[in-house]
Scaffold this motif. Sequence first.
Motif, mmCIF file in Angstrom:
data_model
loop_
_atom_site.group_PDB
_atom_site.id
_atom_site.type_symbol
_atom_site.label_atom_id
_atom_site.label_comp_id
_atom_site.label_asym_id
_atom_site.label_seq_id
_atom_site.Cartn_x
_atom_site.Cartn_y
_atom_site.Cartn_z
ATOM 1 N N ILE A 55 28.526 40.587 31.052
ATOM 2 C CA ILE A 55 29.415 41.994 32.479
ATOM 3 C C ILE A 55 30.794 41.023 32.793
ATOM 4 O O ILE A 55 30.254 39.870 33.558
ATOM 5 N N GLU A 56 31.240 41.256 32.935
ATOM 6 C CA GLU A 56 32.788 40.735 33.262
ATOM 7 C C GLU A 56 33.598 41.944 34.196
ATOM 8 O O GLU A 56 34.337 42.267 33.757
ATOM 9 N N LEU A 57 33.392 40.823 35.356
ATOM 10 C CA LEU A 57 34.260 42.032 36.637
ATOM 11 C C LEU A 57 35.057 41.649 36.673
ATOM 12 O O LEU A 57 35.082 39.696 37.523
ATOM 13 N N PRO A 60 39.406 38.921 40.987
ATOM 14 C CA PRO A 60 40.263 37.534 41.800
ATOM 15 C C PRO A 60 40.455 37.791 43.791
ATOM 16 O O PRO A 60 40.971 38.474 44.589
ATOM 17 N N GLY A 61 41.158 36.695 44.115
ATOM 18 C CA GLY A 61 40.767 36.292 44.911
ATOM 19 C C GLY A 61 39.715 36.424 46.117
ATOM 20 O O GLY A 61 40.222 36.361 47.448
ATOM 21 N N LEU A 62 38.692 36.629 45.700
ATOM 22 C CA LEU A 62 37.146 36.207 46.486
ATOM 23 C C LEU A 62 36.654 34.794 46.365
ATOM 24 O O LEU A 62 36.714 34.464 45.903
ATOM 25 N N GLN A 63 35.841 34.588 47.006
ATOM 26 C CA GLN A 63 34.704 33.405 46.734
ATOM 27 C C GLN A 63 33.425 34.083 46.490
ATOM 28 O O GLN A 63 32.885 35.434 46.494
ATOM 29 N N LYS A 64 32.467 33.216 46.164
ATOM 30 C CA LYS A 64 30.788 33.196 45.124
ATOM 31 C C LYS A 64 30.332 33.845 46.294
ATOM 32 O O LYS A 64 29.588 34.880 45.814
ATOM 33 N N GLY A 125 38.864 33.879 39.097
ATOM 34 C CA GLY A 125 38.802 35.407 39.563
ATOM 35 C C GLY A 125 37.424 36.285 38.841
ATOM 36 O O GLY A 125 38.542 37.802 38.854
ATOM 37 N N ILE A 126 37.291 35.944 38.136
ATOM 38 C CA ILE A 126 35.917 36.235 37.286
ATOM 39 C C ILE A 126 35.007 36.428 37.157
ATOM 40 O O ILE A 126 34.520 35.021 37.435
ATOM 41 N N LEU A 127 34.194 36.943 37.683
ATOM 42 C CA LEU A 127 32.713 37.193 37.322
ATOM 43 C C LEU A 127 32.260 37.861 36.544
ATOM 44 O O LEU A 127 32.281 38.849 35.725
#
Length: 147
Positions: A55-57, A60-64, A125-127
Motif C-alpha cells: 500500500i502506497e499512500l 506529503p508534509g507529515l512526519q512519521k 511524502g509517501i507512506l
Amino acid sequence: MALIKFPTKAVNTDGVNPFVNSVFDNLFNDSFITDRLVTRVPAVNITETQDAFSIELAAPGLQKSDFKINVDKNIISISVEKKDENEVEDKLYSKKEYSYTSFTRSFTLPDTVNYSSIDASYTDGILHVKIGKKEEAIVAKRLIEVK
C-alpha cells in the motif's frame, strides 16, 4: 422568434450592485472555506506481488509520528491527525489561523495475509506499507512437462 443578446464579461456588471459581487468574491475566494470544501483524503496505490501486498499512500508534509496504523481482525486502518497554528501580526490587527489535517483510510485484508509481517516506512511524502502473505498462499512456480 426573437434573439436576445446576453451581457458578456466585457460588460461591466459591477455597476448593478458592486457590494453583492464583492461579498460573493470574498466568500468563494476565502481559503478557510475552500480548504474545507476540498476533500483531504490522500490517494492510494495498492499492488500485489507473489509474496506480499503493498500500500502506497501519498501524504506529503507529515512526519512519521503523525501516522497511526492499526490492524483489527481483517481490517487495516491508516489514520493521521495533525494540528498546525500560524499567527501573523501586522499593523493594527492580529490574524490567527488553525489548520487541522486528519483522515482515516481503511482496507479489508484477505485471508492470505501474514499478520506478523506488516512493515511501514515513510519516505519522500509517501507512506509505504508492506503486508506479507502466508507461506501456503505463495504459489510456487514450476514448469509442467507435457507427456
